[in-house]
Design a protein around this motif. Structure first.
Motif, PDB file in Angstrom:
ATOM      1  N   THR A  46      66.151 132.405  87.550  1.00 32.99           N
ATOM      2  CA  THR A  46      65.560 133.653  87.065  1.00 32.99           C
ATOM      3  C   THR A  46      64.955 133.346  85.712  1.00 32.99           C
ATOM      4  O   THR A  46      65.640 132.844  84.817  1.00 32.99           O
ATOM      5  CB  THR A  46      66.618 134.758  86.929  1.00 32.99           C
ATOM      6  OG1 THR A  46      67.346 134.848  88.148  1.00 32.99           O
ATOM      7  CG2 THR A  46      65.966 136.083  86.635  1.00 32.99           C
ATOM      8  N   TYR A  47      63.679 133.641  85.573  1.00 32.45           N
ATOM      9  CA  TYR A  47      62.935 133.202  84.393  1.00 32.45           C
ATOM     10  C   TYR A  47      62.151 134.357  83.781  1.00 32.45           C
ATOM     11  O   TYR A  47      61.596 135.185  84.498  1.00 32.45           O
ATOM     12  CB  TYR A  47      61.974 132.092  84.811  1.00 32.45           C
ATOM     13  CG  TYR A  47      61.290 131.370  83.679  1.00 32.45           C
ATOM     14  CD1 TYR A  47      59.910 131.474  83.492  1.00 32.45           C
ATOM     15  CD2 TYR A  47      62.023 130.582  82.801  1.00 32.45           C
ATOM     16  CE1 TYR A  47      59.278 130.801  82.461  1.00 32.45           C
ATOM     17  CE2 TYR A  47      61.394 129.905  81.772  1.00 32.45           C
ATOM     18  CZ  TYR A  47      60.042 130.009  81.607  1.00 32.45           C
ATOM     19  OH  TYR A  47      59.415 129.345  80.584  1.00 32.45           O
ATOM     20  N   LEU A  48      62.144 134.393  82.479  1.00 32.22           N
ATOM     21  CA  LEU A  48      61.349 135.380  81.742  1.00 32.22           C
ATOM     22  C   LEU A  48      60.074 134.698  81.254  1.00 32.22           C
ATOM     23  O   LEU A  48      60.117 133.852  80.364  1.00 32.22           O
ATOM     24  CB  LEU A  48      62.170 135.888  80.556  1.00 32.22           C
ATOM     25  CG  LEU A  48      61.573 137.009  79.716  1.00 32.22           C
ATOM     26  CD1 LEU A  48      61.550 138.312  80.497  1.00 32.22           C
ATOM     27  CD2 LEU A  48      62.364 137.170  78.429  1.00 32.22           C
ATOM     28  N   ASP A  49      58.956 135.057  81.835  1.00 33.24           N
ATOM     29  CA  ASP A  49      57.735 134.346  81.462  1.00 33.24           C
ATOM     30  C   ASP A  49      57.079 134.952  80.217  1.00 33.24           C
ATOM     31  O   ASP A  49      57.599 135.894  79.611  1.00 33.24           O
ATOM     32  CB  ASP A  49      56.763 134.269  82.636  1.00 33.24           C
ATOM     33  CG  ASP A  49      56.217 135.630  83.049  1.00 33.24           C
ATOM     34  OD1 ASP A  49      55.741 135.745  84.177  1.00 33.24           O
ATOM     35  OD2 ASP A  49      56.277 136.570  82.233  1.00 33.24           O
ATOM     36  N   LEU A  50      55.949 134.414  79.855  1.00 32.35           N
ATOM     37  CA  LEU A  50      55.307 134.818  78.600  1.00 32.35           C
ATOM     38  C   LEU A  50      54.860 136.275  78.605  1.00 32.35           C
ATOM     39  O   LEU A  50      54.662 136.883  77.558  1.00 32.35           O
ATOM     40  CB  LEU A  50      54.126 133.897  78.288  1.00 32.35           C
ATOM     41  CG  LEU A  50      54.512 132.538  77.711  1.00 32.35           C
ATOM     42  CD1 LEU A  50      53.298 131.643  77.581  1.00 32.35           C
ATOM     43  CD2 LEU A  50      55.204 132.699  76.361  1.00 32.35           C
ATOM     44  N   LYS A  51      54.655 136.790  79.802  1.00 37.01           N
ATOM     45  CA  LYS A  51      54.257 138.186  79.916  1.00 37.01           C
ATOM     46  C   LYS A  51      55.469 139.116  79.961  1.00 37.01           C
ATOM     47  O   LYS A  51      55.360 140.275  80.337  1.00 37.01           O
ATOM     48  CB  LYS A  51      53.408 138.385  81.178  1.00 37.01           C
ATOM     49  CG  LYS A  51      52.126 137.565  81.180  1.00 37.01           C
ATOM     50  CD  LYS A  51      51.447 137.646  82.563  1.00 37.01           C
ATOM     51  CE  LYS A  51      50.330 136.645  82.685  1.00 37.01           C
ATOM     52  NZ  LYS A  51      49.889 136.503  84.090  1.00 37.01           N
ATOM     53  N   LYS A  52      56.593 138.562  79.636  1.00 32.21           N
ATOM     54  CA  LYS A  52      57.849 139.326  79.652  1.00 32.21           C
ATOM     55  C   LYS A  52      58.231 139.813  81.057  1.00 32.21           C
ATOM     56  O   LYS A  52      58.946 140.786  81.219  1.00 32.21           O
ATOM     57  CB  LYS A  52      57.801 140.530  78.693  1.00 32.21           C
ATOM     58  CG  LYS A  52      57.590 140.144  77.240  1.00 32.21           C
ATOM     59  CD  LYS A  52      58.784 139.340  76.708  1.00 32.21           C
ATOM     60  CE  LYS A  52      58.482 138.678  75.370  1.00 32.21           C
ATOM     61  NZ  LYS A  52      58.425 139.656  74.261  1.00 32.21           N
ATOM     62  N   GLN A  53      57.734 139.103  82.036  1.00 24.03           N
ATOM     63  CA  GLN A  53      58.092 139.464  83.395  1.00 24.03           C
ATOM     64  C   GLN A  53      59.169 138.517  83.918  1.00 24.03           C
ATOM     65  O   GLN A  53      59.141 137.330  83.647  1.00 24.03           O
ATOM     66  CB  GLN A  53      56.864 139.401  84.302  1.00 24.03           C
ATOM     67  CG  GLN A  53      55.888 140.532  84.034  1.00 24.03           C
ATOM     68  CD  GLN A  53      54.649 140.398  84.870  1.00 24.03           C
ATOM     69  OE1 GLN A  53      54.359 139.334  85.408  1.00 24.03           O
ATOM     70  NE2 GLN A  53      53.884 141.493  84.980  1.00 24.03           N
TER      71      GLN A  53
END
Lengths: 223, 223
Positions: free
Chosen positions: A153-160
């Motif tokens: 589970t990853y939080l990407d740069l777009k905060k998604q």
DNA sequence: TTTCACCCTGACATTAAGTGTCAGGGTGTG
DNA sequence: CACACCCTGACACTTAATGTCAGGGTGAAA
């Protein structure tokens, strides 16, 4: 295999300057104290200079067997600094491992180089705190080593937040961050994940095979 | 005891100039051939330089069996990453030294760990070029080690050139720079010099003694 | 002196590792 | 090609090792 444990005991006694109790060794090697006593008897019967004293513990009588490793001054500097660098940029597990490795190398040195190695006035600086928690780093290192897929589970740069199953291929240490390079089974392509942006990482039982075009080296060739 | 037999095998191979067959060893040690094959596999996994060739027999590859240096997986990861980190942040001399040290450690590992160590998918990244010239770094490392005074020409932040004789006490590697910590005989105090701002550095024949209050450790205590 | 922390060893039920036999496949040499 | 060897998996059997429990010893500190 028992023979490995016997060598491990010798290793620990050599590295440690103070006596070690059978209780401590047993705990560390995941066996009973009785087994340690038996191992000591075996080592002694084999001629290893190991001595136990009631109320004190076990220690090595002499500097024994391991022929010295030969490193020149430059090599020793590199080792010291390298171990300092990694210790200051990783989690507790890896930092402690660096310290242990340093001690083992120290003990494998010839007598005349030990003092200099131990007290070398060399250090590494990191802008972050010296050691810190980097959740999942150990999990990723193990997964890379054993080629085990991970549910991420990853939080990407777009905060998604995204979820995916990945093949962890390799790790890169930067000055202030770690990057996990993986083959993403969802996107069917390489993907990099900053370790500090990982929200969860669960090991799976699934291991991944070697596949040309999907290895860490293949990724490195794209750079 | 099996371990005794393993060492016996090594002894026989060491003493004998010609290859010995498993059949001969089995007869001599009162075990089956299958057991000898297993023992050989064990010895090889322990790093013994033993080689078997169909139609020929077993022989020792080199004249000398080193007990393996034992590093666990975490320790090996730390070594790899540490050596990568220092190699990417220093001059050619130190980077090459890191590579040599890595090779020596690899050679001291048991057989089953070598491949993993050699091909570990771990790397370190630096924003600067991988190896570059850092004038005077080697000179400073040597001076620190030998406690030799240095005549220094330095370009300070005000773009002024200063000259002084210093006692080089220690070195610190940062992400993009190196810092030399010295005792300045002119100012009679600690001074730090960025290695890349040094214009010239000349070794002197003068060595400096240990003096309480003027050592690298003393400086570190002020931080 | 007692107490505590350790080393030490025997006994025994249980578990783990090792062994020999058999089978089948490969390599090197003459 | 034949022969002498290395090599490994499978399986029933044998041996070694292990953990628990018990009891005895030594050295250091209170």
């Amino acid at each position: 295999m028992r023979i490995i444990r016997l060598f491990s005991i010798l290793d620990k006694l050599r590295v440690n300057r103070h006596p070690i109790s059978a209780k401590t060794l047993a705990k560390s090697l995941h066996v009973s104290e009785r087994t340690i006593y038996r191992d000591m008897a075996t080592l002694q019967s084999m001629g290893a200079p190991v001595r136990g004293e009631g109320g004190i513990g076990y220690q090595m009588e002499k500097g024994y067997f391991l022929p010295p490793l030969h490193f020149d001054s430059d090599e020793l500097d590199a080792i010291i600094l390298g171990m300092e660098l990694i210790a200051s940029r990783s989690d507790d597990v890896l930092a402690n491992a660096a310290r242990r490795a340093t001690a083992k190398i120290n003990d494998a040195l010839s007598e005349d180089k030990r003092e200099a190695f131990k007290n070398a006035p060399l250090q590494a600086f990191s802008q972050t705190t010296k050691t810190r928690k980097i959740p999942f780093l150990s999990i990723f290192r193990k997964a890379v080593r054993k080629r085990q897929c991970i549910d991420l589970t990853y939080l990407d740069l777009k905060k998604q937040t995204t979820q995916r199953t990945i093949r962890p291929l390799g790790l890169t240490v930067f000055d202030k961050a770690w990057l996990l390079t993986a083959w993403c089974e969802k996107k069917n392509d390489f993907r990099n994940f900053r370790v500090d942006r990982v929200q969860s990482a669960a090991q799976t039982d699934k291991t991944f095979p070697r596949e040309t075009g999907k290895e860490f080296n293949d990724f490195l060739k794209t750079l």
